[in-house]
Design a protein around this motif. Sequence first.
Motif, PDB file in Angstrom:
ATOM      1  N   GLN A  44     -10.774   0.739   4.858  1.00  0.00           N
ATOM      2  CA  GLN A  44     -10.451   1.422   6.092  1.00  0.00           C
ATOM      3  C   GLN A  44     -11.738   1.943   6.698  1.00  0.00           C
ATOM      4  O   GLN A  44     -12.284   2.973   6.287  1.00  0.00           O
TER       5      GLN A  44
ATOM      6  N   PRO B 184       0.794  -1.234   0.000  1.00  0.00           N
ATOM      7  CA  PRO B 184       0.000   0.000   0.000  1.00  0.00           C
ATOM      8  C   PRO B 184       0.822   1.277   0.000  1.00  0.00           C
ATOM      9  O   PRO B 184       0.268   2.351  -0.283  1.00  0.00           O
ATOM     10  N   TYR B 185       2.086   1.230   0.285  1.00  0.00           N
ATOM     11  CA  TYR B 185       2.908   2.440   0.353  1.00  0.00           C
ATOM     12  C   TYR B 185       4.114   2.289  -0.567  1.00  0.00           C
ATOM     13  O   TYR B 185       4.604   1.181  -0.797  1.00  0.00           O
TER      14      TYR B 185
ATOM     15  N   ARG C  28      -3.214  -2.432   4.950  1.00  0.00           N
ATOM     16  CA  ARG C  28      -2.881  -1.012   4.818  1.00  0.00           C
ATOM     17  C   ARG C  28      -2.235  -0.470   6.083  1.00  0.00           C
ATOM     18  O   ARG C  28      -1.265   0.279   6.033  1.00  0.00           O
ATOM     19  N   ASN C  29      -2.788  -0.828   7.241  1.00  0.00           N
ATOM     20  CA  ASN C  29      -2.269  -0.279   8.496  1.00  0.00           C
ATOM     21  C   ASN C  29      -0.954  -0.924   8.913  1.00  0.00           C
ATOM     22  O   ASN C  29      -0.231  -0.369   9.740  1.00  0.00           O
TER      23      ASN C  29
ATOM     24  N   GLU D 130      -9.131  -1.501  10.283  1.00  0.00           N
ATOM     25  CA  GLU D 130      -9.203  -2.034   8.915  1.00  0.00           C
ATOM     26  C   GLU D 130     -10.023  -3.319   8.917  1.00  0.00           C
ATOM     27  O   GLU D 130      -9.769  -4.223   9.736  1.00  0.00           O
TER      28      GLU D 130
END
Length: 1572
Positions: A331, A198-199, A279-280, A337
Motif C-alpha cells: 500500500q 485481505p479481510y 487489498r483495496n 496499491e
Amino acid sequence: MSRCWFPASPNWYLSKAADVNDEGIFAFSAKKLIFLFDVTQQPPVDRGCIAGHMDRVTTVALGVGLKPVLASGGDEHRVCLWDTELRTLVGEHSLHQAAVTCVLIPSIPGNPLVISADDRGFIISWRLGQAGHGDVHSKHCPDVKPITCLSSCPHRPTIIAVGYRDGLVLVLDLQARAVVVARLRGHEDDLQSIAWKPYPGESFGGDIEVEPKACAGMGDGALLATGSRDRTVRLWSLSKEKCIATLKLPFLKRRGKPVNQEASSFQRERIWTSVYWCRNSPTTLISSSFGGELLQWDLSADGKFTSTILGGAAADGQQHTRVVFGLVGFQAEPARELLLSTSMDRDIRCWDLLKPACLWTLPSLGGFVYALTISPVDPGCLAVGVGDCTVRVWDTLAPQDALCVRSLWQGIRSKVTALAWHPNREGCLAFGTDDGKVGIYDVVSNRPPRISNTYHKRTVYALSWGPALHSDTTGDSQWIALYSCGGDGVVIMHNPQQLKSDGINLNNLIQDACDLKQKFAVRSEVSWKPDGKAVALGNEDGSIEVYQVPNLRLVCIIRQHHKLVNALRWHPPLPPGRSETPQSQLLSGMLASGSNNAVIHVHSLRDILSQEGKQDEAVVLVEPYCSLSGHTARITGLDWSPHQPGVLASCSYDGSAQVWDVCSRKSLYNYRGHVGRLMAIAWSHTDPDSVWTGGDDCSLHCWHPSQQEYTKPPKGKKSVEMERKKNVNSKGKGHLASLYDRSETKSPLPEGVEQNWREPCNGTEAGKASAPSSTTDAASGAMFESANFLPPTRPRPELDKRKQDADGWRKRRKPRSNLHLTVLQEQRNVEDLREDCMVLAQMMYNQAGSSTMAQSASRDCIRHGLFVDHDLAQSMIQQEGAFLILNGHHDEQHQLAVWHGDLLKTIQAAADTNQMTDTLVSLAPMVGYRVWVHAVELYVQQLCAQDQPTKAATYLLALHRVHEAIGILRANRLYREAVAVARLRLLPSDPCVGELLTEWALSLEKGGHHPLAAKCYLSCRAPYDAAVAISRKGDVPALQAASRIASITGLGELAAAFALRCAHEMVKRNNWAGAQAALKPHDGLKDHALVFCTQELLHHYLSPMGVLGMSTFEDDTQWNPWVETVSNSDLLDVLIDVFNHHLGVEELNIEKKQKLCSQLAASSQASTGLMTRTQMACAAHGLASAALAQTLSLWEETCRILGDVLCELQEARDFAFAQAVAHLVVPSGKTTLLQLSTRTSSTALSTLEAFYYHGILYTLWWDLARSKNLSVTEVCTSTQHGVVENGPMENGEIKPNPGMEGYTNDALQKLLDEGCQALLVEERAELQALQRKQSLIQERIATVSASVNELSKSELVMSDSTKWKICKSRKIAGEVDCVSETALIPDDQNLEEQEQNTNECSKDHENGGHEFANLVSEELDHELNVPAAVTAENPSQGTGGDDCTEIGEERIEECSAGDCIAVHENAADGCDVLDDLSKLREELADVQPQLDRLLADLKGPFPLVAESCLLLLHIWLLMPSSQAPTQASKLLRLGDRFASEPPFRLAWSNLRSSSFLHSVHDDVFATRSSTE
C-alpha cells in the motif's frame, strides 16, 4: 555514491523469491545474492545488496513492524535473518536437513518470528532471542512431502497455509502446536502460490456468500486463493473446508499461437500460476497466465467470474513476454496499491492497480557483464554485453523513460564477450561471442545482425575499428574495417560491407607488407589509435607490438608485462574547443596496458610515432612512462576519461574499480560496491563524474568517483609484491625520457585539473555540444578524429517500433525497396539532386554543349537508370543485384533477376556459390520443367552439405523420388522421418520399410532405447528380437514385458525363459509372491515353482535362527499366502502339503509326477554346469526333489537325495547351515531315523544317521570345551583350521546345549560308541584317502608340467662340439613338421658340415622353433585338463577311467637320434623333469582303479571321515583321562590315513601327552611312533 541500475535477474521457478514491505522496500534473490530496491521512487533506487549465502537463495521474506529485518533461505539448508538497513547478519540456524523452499515472517508482536519450510516437509518456527541467540520455537512435519509455498493469514498471523508439491493445502494453527485446521485437496499438480483474502469473512462483497461456521478461532471464517501447475486458480472456504470456485486460465492469442490445451510435459514444466489478492478491492484477484500477461478476475459476479488483461488494450506493450513467477504488492498510499511482478523475461514491472497501468520496468541481467561501451556518435547510448546471450542497449539520456532499454538477441547463441561501436556511423554496433562469432547490429533498425563468415576457434575477447589494410595499401582507404582478437591467438580483419567474404589474418598482412617469415606471438588484445595511424597488439607472453600504417612497420616493442595482456587503451584526443598544450601533446601518444600480473603500465609513444620511418629497427621499451600498482588480481578493463586528460579508470578481478592520475602517478578514487570480480568498465561521455562498471555479480553499477571514501584498492595476498613493484618502477620516468630528454614530462597537471574533472563540462550539462569541425587530413585520419565529437542537438529517433495509434492498432510500416543503391542516391542533399535534374535534362533533350560533368553522369546508371532508357535500366539492375549479393540479400537479388529476365543464369550462379534459396527454386518453373528439376537437384545437394537433410528430402519428394529421399534421411540417422515417409509414400509390401525398421531398431538398441527398439521389431514381424530387445535392461518390469510379448506372439519357450529370469530377479529382492506369479502361467516351469517354494520356506524357517546372516525378517519381503499357515513340523511334510494344495501337484497323475522328478534332476545337473548355485538354492533343489519323491513313496530315493544335500552343504564348509537343514528334515532325531529305517535300506539311511551323530558330537565338543572354561578363541585354535568356523555363542561365550547337561558317563560313553560306529567306516576312509592322494598327485603334475612348458619355450641353440640326448614325446614328434630328422653329427665330421648343419638347425629354430614350442604347450594343456578332485557324488568328473589310462600311456620317453631337434643348453635338466612327469602319471594311473572300485561298492554320499576323526580326537582330548574310549584303536587306525595333514599331526601330538593314551593304548601309540 553509487547506484545499481541493472541488477541480477531474480531466480526462476520459485514461489517466494521476492517480497515487499509496506515501506516500499522490495527484495528479491538472484543466484547467491539478495538485492534491495526502494520502489516508491520512479525509477526504483538501489538500496544495496546482501551477500552471505554460499549457495542459491530460494526464498526471502521481509519483516512487518518497526525492525527492518529480512529472512532468507537457500539450498544450503540455512535460514538467515538480516538487518536491511545495515545489511548485516542478525542470526541464523541450520536445523533443516534439506533445501529451504520458503520462509515467512508473520506480523506478530515482539522479536521477529521466522517460519521456514523445506523439501522434506518440515516446518520450523524460530524466534530470535536475547543477545543474538536464536531459540527454536517448534518443529513440525504435518506431511512428509516437499513444501512449495507458505502464507500467513493477514488478520490472524498464527494461522498459516502450507502448499505441497502434490497439490495439497494444509492450514495450520501455530498457537495450537501446528494443529491442522483444514485440509484442502483439489489441485492435480504442484501448488505454486497462495493468497489470503485481505479481510476476514467469506463474502466476496457481492451476492456470493459462504455460510460460516466455527473454524479454530477464525471467527467468520476466511477465504484462500491458490494457483497450481494444473492451470487453475481455486478459491477455498475454510469454514466448509472445500473449494467454492475454480478459475481456469484462458488460452490467450495475443502474441503468436495460443498455448496448446493438451500441454506436453515440457510445456507443463514452463507453466507457473501466481496469484495476488488486492487489498483495496476484495473482489479483485490478480493472476498470471501462460504467455506472461497478468489477468484481473472480477469476483463480484454471481458465480460467473470473468477475467481481463490487467490494464486492458492500452497495456498490451507493457505486459511480460514470458512466464511470471512472483506477484507481491504493498500500500503506497491509502488509496493507491502497487503490484510488483518478476518474470522469465528478466524484467521487473511495477503496476498501479488504481489506474491500472505499468509505472516502470526495471531490466535485470541473467549473466555476467563482459563488455561495456558507449557510442562516440551518441554519447548517451550505452551497450552492455551480457552472458545471457543478449546485448542491452540503453539510452541513458531518454527524457521520458530513464530505463529505456532495448534487448538484442537475434543471431546470438552464446555469451557476448566483446562490443565496439562504429566511430562515426550511428547505431552500428559490433559484437563478439563466446563461440567465436563476430557480427554487426544496426541498432536503429529491427533487422537481425549480420554475422561474419570467418569465425574464431575460441572466445572473442577484443574488437576494434580501424582503417582497412591490404597487402598493397597506400593509406587512402575509404572504409573502416573491424578487427577482432580471439582466444585462438589470431587477429582477423573483417569487411563490414562484405561480412560474407572471408576475413584476413592480420599476421598475413604484416608478413606481406614487411616481407617477414618469422613466427608471430599469440595475440590476446588489439587496439587502434583514435586517429587510425597506429595499432597496438597485445600478446600472450606479455609483450606489446605497435605497428604504424600505412606500411605496417613495426615501430615499437614493449616488454614490460610478464603475463597475458588483457587490456590496451590509447589516450583519446582532446575534446573540441580545448587548446593544445605540451602536456596534451605528451598525452596524445599515451598507451595504457593491463595484464594478469595486476600492474598497469602506461607508455608514451608520441616521439616514436612522430619519426615517420626514420628508424630502421623497432624500439624496444623495457621501462614504462609510469606503473600503477594497487590491484591484487588481474586487470580486466581500462578506459581513459574523455573529459579530463591523463585520468584513467581500471577494473580488476579483486572486485574493485580504480581511478588513477597518470601524470602525477597517484591513485585517486576506489569503488568497492560490487560483490565479485569486475570485468568491464566505461567512463560516461556526458557526466565527468560517472563511471559504469559490471562484473560477475550480474549487475551494472554507475558510481561517482568524487564521492568514494576509498582511494586505493583493497589489500590482498599480493599487496607486498605490488608495493615492491611500485617502488622499483618509480625510480625513473621511463626509457623514453632517457632517450629523448623531455624534461617537460615531469611537470604535473595544472592545479585546476582535479577540480575541473569533478565538474561537468560546458555544453554537456544540458546534453548539447557544438558540431564537429571538418578537417582536411587524410580520409582515415579525419574519420577517426570525428569519432570523439559529441553528437548534434537533434533528437534521436524513437527506438520502439511497436508504438500504437489512438485506436490501438499498430501503424503500417512502409514497404522496403529492393533498389538500395538507388534509394541511397535519392537521400543525398538537395543541391546534388538538383544537379542530377539538370544532367538528366541535358541527356533527354540533347542540348548542345553538354559539359564533362553531364557526360560522366550519363554513365551513372544508378542515378539515371530509371529515367533514361532500357540499356541504362539494365545496367542499374545489374549493379543493384551485385550489391545485394555482396551484402547477403540473395532473395532480393533473385527478385531482381526475375525482373531482368535472366533467371537461368542466376540459378546457375547461385548453384556454383551454394546460394540457392527456396525463392529461387520456386521461380525456376518459369524457365521450364527441366530447369526446375535441375534446380531442385542442385538445391538438394546444397541442403545436404548444409546439414539440412529433412528439407532436402522434402524437395526430393516433390520430384517423386521417394527412395532417394528416404536414403538421405537414413544416411543422417533420421529414422523416424524416414519411416514416416516410407509409411506414407510406399506400398506395405515394399522391403524398404522392414529394412528401415530393422536398422532403426539396431541403432536404438545401441543407444539404450529398448522399448522403442522393440516396437520397431514388432512392426517388422520380428517378435523374438522384440522380446530380446525389451529385456536388455534386465530388471523385473523389462523381463515381465518381454515374457508377455513372447507369450502373445506365440513364443512359448522364450516366454518361459524370460519368466524364469524374472522370477530369479524377484527372489533376489525377496519378492516370493511375485516369483510364483511370474511362473504360474507356464506349465513347463512347474519344477522351478517347486524349487522357489522350497527356498521360500527355508528362508522363512532359517531367518530367525540367524544361520542366513540376518537376525530379523526384511521389511520388504513379500511372502506367499501359504507361509502364514505352516507350522514347525517336519519340513518334508510341509512341502508335500504346499505342493499338493497350492501348486497343484496333487492333481497330477503318477506319470506326470515322475516326469516332474526327471525335470528337477535335469535342471539340477544343468544348473550345476552353468553357474555356481548358492547354498540356499542347492538345498531347495534337493529338498524339493526329496519331497516329490516321497509323494511317490520312493523312500529309498528320498533318503539318497537328502543325503546328497547334506553332504554338499558340509563340503561347502557351512556346518551351521547343514545342521539346521538336517534338523528340519530329521526333526525328531532317532525317532525319525527309526521310522525311515522301516521303509528303506540301511545303505540309503546311513548318510542321514551319520549326519545326525555328527551334529550331536559337534554339540558335545562345545559343551566339553565350556566345562573346561575354554574361550571361543582357544577352542577354535585347538583345531587349527577347525571342523567348523563358528559355534553356538551367547554374549561372547559358548552357549551350552541344555539337552547335554544331563548326560551320565554311561550315556556319554554310549553316545561316543554309536557315533564312532556310524562315522568311522573303513571303506569310506580309504576312499577319502585315495581322493586326497589323487589331488596331491595332480598338483605335482601341474607343477612339473609348468616347468616343461617353460623349457619348451626357451631359446633353442645347437652346439657344435657336444652331442646331446634329446627327449621328446612320440606324439609331438609325429605332429611337428619342422623337426629335423637328421642323425646326430658324428665326431669325425669336418668343420664345414658341422657349420652347415648348425646353420640348418638355426634356420629351423627361427622358422619352426616357435611352432614346436606352441605344440608342446598345447600337449601340456591337454595333460592338465583334468578336474582337481573327484567328488563322491559324481565320480565321472574326476581323473579316472579311460582318460586317465590314455594319458598315462602317453608318457614321455627318450627319443632316438633320428628324432633330434634343436636343443637347449639345459637339455639334461629337461630330461629329468620329463622323467618325473612320467612317474607321476604312472602313480595317478595306479590310483584310479582303486577309486573306481570303491565308488562302485559305496552307494551314496557320506560325511567326510577325516573331519569326523578330527572331531572325535578333540572330544577325547577334552574328556577326563579316566574315561577311556573303546573305539580309540579304530579311530587312530583310520586317522593314520590322514596323518600327513596338519590338523591331524597337531591332534596326535596332543594325544601323545595325555595320560589315558599311555595307560590304555600303549600298543597303538608304539605302532604310531614307529611309523613316524
